[in-house]
Design a protein around this motif. Sequence first.
Motif, mmCIF file in Angstrom:
data_model
loop_
_atom_site.group_PDB
_atom_site.id
_atom_site.type_symbol
_atom_site.label_atom_id
_atom_site.label_comp_id
_atom_site.label_asym_id
_atom_site.label_seq_id
_atom_site.Cartn_x
_atom_site.Cartn_y
_atom_site.Cartn_z
ATOM 1 N N LEU A 654 48.307 66.501 45.143
ATOM 2 C CA LEU A 654 49.638 66.606 45.745
ATOM 3 C C LEU A 654 49.596 66.183 47.210
ATOM 4 N N GLN A 655 48.484 66.472 47.881
ATOM 5 C CA GLN A 655 48.336 66.017 49.272
ATOM 6 C C GLN A 655 48.286 64.494 49.346
ATOM 7 N N ILE A 656 47.513 63.904 48.457
ATOM 8 C CA ILE A 656 47.407 62.443 48.436
ATOM 9 C C ILE A 656 48.758 61.829 48.060
ATOM 10 N N GLY A 657 49.432 62.467 47.133
ATOM 11 C CA GLY A 657 50.744 61.977 46.717
ATOM 12 C C GLY A 657 51.750 61.982 47.850
ATOM 13 N N MET A 662 54.979 58.819 51.688
ATOM 14 C CA MET A 662 55.296 58.556 53.090
ATOM 15 C C MET A 662 55.038 57.081 53.414
ATOM 16 N N GLN A 663 53.926 56.559 52.911
ATOM 17 C CA GLN A 663 53.626 55.143 53.081
ATOM 18 C C GLN A 663 54.682 54.277 52.399
ATOM 19 N N ASP A 664 55.069 54.663 51.208
ATOM 20 C CA ASP A 664 56.068 53.917 50.446
ATOM 21 C C ASP A 664 57.380 53.805 51.224
ATOM 22 N N MET A 770 41.943 53.613 48.425
ATOM 23 C CA MET A 770 42.813 52.671 47.725
ATOM 24 C C MET A 770 44.192 52.571 48.372
ATOM 25 N N ILE A 771 44.586 53.583 49.149
ATOM 26 C CA ILE A 771 45.940 53.559 49.703
ATOM 27 C C ILE A 771 45.975 53.568 51.228
#
Length: 776
Positions: A654-657, A662-664, A770-771
């Motif tokens: 959920l943290q990574i999500g 936010m990046q999106d 990856m992100i």
Amino acid sequence: MFSTKKSVEKFLHLYKNELRRHISKTTSVTNSDAMVPRLDQSNVTLKQNDDAGSKRLLKLQKYHRFLSTLTSQQMPLAARGLAVSKDQSREFMACFPDIVRDLTETGKHIDVPEASKWLAKLLQYTVPNGKKNRGLATVLAYKMLEKQDNLTPENIHLANIMGWCTEMFHTHQMLAIDMMEGAEMRRGVPCWHRQPNVGLGGINDLALVNAAMCSTLKRYFSNKPYYKNVLEMFNEMLVKCSIGHYLELQMKKTDKPDLSLFTMDKYEAITKYKTSYYTFQMPVGLALLMAGVDDPETHRQAKTILLEMGEFFQIQDDFLDCFGDPAVTGKTGTDIQDGKCTWLAVVALQRATFAQRQLMEEHYASTKPEDVQKIKDLYEELQLPHTYSVYEEATYDLLRTQIQQVTRGLPHDFVPQQQSYKMSTNASISEMQRERETFQDFLPGLIDTLMTQSKFADIPEVAVWTKEVLLYNLQGGKKTRGLTATYAYETLERPENITEETLKVSRAMGWCVEMLHAYFLVMDDIMDGSTKRRGMPCWHLRPDVGLGAINDSILINASIYETLNKNCGHLPLYRNIVDLFNEAILYTSVGQHLDYTMAHRNKNDYSLFTIERYSSIVKYKTAYYSYKLPVCLGLLLANNADQETHKRAEEICLQIGHLYQMQDDFIDCFGVEKVTGKIGTDIQEGKCSWLAVQALQRCSPNQRKVFVACYGSSEPAHIERIKQLYNDLELPAIYQAEERARYDSVVHSVRNLAEIACMPPDLFLKLLDMIYERKN
């Protein structure tokens, strides 16, 4: 299990009698009663008609005696409008509030009460109305098929719950049909998508209803031995119905239907897939499973007769759509106006002279009242009411004979067969780049197998279309979610257990995650009115698609479960895998609802543009299915179902999500179209994005006025003004700082996770790599 074959025979006989009346559109009246207003008009009305009209009325009245000739006193309860007694019906209705309460007051989504309230409203408006024949039939079938000793209050309650799951499935189908056909009324009230604040958001509500059904199944039946088979039956019905809707949509691709396609073979195929399977086979099949009967031959024999009943049911439906009384049926028939391939139309074309066919060509599928009347007059001229009445009697006798034949050889008891599976143990873990290429190359074979060795293979035309749907909507993109599932398995499994076969299973599971992503993107693009996706026109904008994309999204969803069953059905934790997908659909639908309602709120109301609301949207719309789902799938494929491990993994995911979304949001505004493959629309749509929330927290009163005046506008000048405001507030620099801070925070959490749950940090660090600092 059956104590004797008479239980099945008794039940099928009751179903046979149920067909003596129309159980989809009438209430507690026979077919002939539904015809009364048309046949027995007042003298005043008759005087207003010309002589020809009076003759037609008298001709139709002549057929009145043939229709549903059994009187209401002779007919069983099922044929008088209820498949059960009033007490049993009240018992059934009493379960529904508890189901809604379980769905809206428990679970992880209770931190968003607005979404829970919406789900309750959605379910209460769409599910419990109507006659609930499918749900009641499920209960009735179970009571008749189960041993008397097993008919405990607990088991009967479970049968009622199962019945409501069939009603939610039916509701899902009706919502989709109503939106695709632009219907106005359903069950005497405005269709759901016609309600204020719904509109195209009803597409996401489809997913909510389906997810609510799956969540209910898991809550009440996950510990039952028949749970896996029940899930597979619901998934099979989803495929069947989607095939039926596709076949029907193909008949209405043009403004005027191609009457050369109106054949009895085509009609029977549409009827079987769109109606018969889930209206007749599913309730009985579920009851058989609950009663402990999972023998394939028994289910096949029952299906044979039930599909015959389903075809007759649809023919009744077609007849009453044309000749029924709206005061009784609850809706005004529109089959003629919609140009549908109905039994009446097919038989009329079979009998029509050249001149009569020309009349059909000219007036069928017209909304003009005079054209509709000409078609009805033609039906009467061709004596179709009489043909129907004779067909009704003949089918009744045929069904009776078939029931006796089908039930004669049914076995009394069945012993489920247990199979064991072994896995080989020699293979090596692929490198990530190589795996990306291997993953992509795996798709064509996966789809070909799906189209030739699953339920889709029954209708090659639909298989070809579904393949096109999948290939178009799965192309492009980074495939991060699917690769995550594969990489998670490779990282979390013991090396000695990794084989080429298990890697193939992980890739198939990864593509199911990508299908889930495509499923939501197709719906999201329709709701948002998007034009491009991954550098290509959105699927619904293709000239041969339109709102048929709603059914295509369901085809994608159905493909997920067919693929899982084909590739993962043998796994020990298969049920957990299916449950995980169902959970992801529920939570993502909640997030989509929150996002959609924010975009369609009062334009000047920004009171909910808070970090808390934004975090909720991100959590449900993105994080669950983008990260938690693939990572936990890897755990399950590695045969790890430990709840504490899954909980810890979920927290990190959920943290990574949150970082990913936010990046999106940032890329949507400041990304380069040639790199991202799409034109950002968050500003135009007034979305609650990270940038918008940050801007409102930091802007001066004058800047807020600019924001309120320009945000949510599609005017190019307004869009540019908002981007300039973001720059004035130095949001790009703030974004870069927060991106780094969140990255460091996840790294810290990952290290703690490795110490507490004994999970390798490599997996989560790879997901971060990856992100981090991505541009698309």
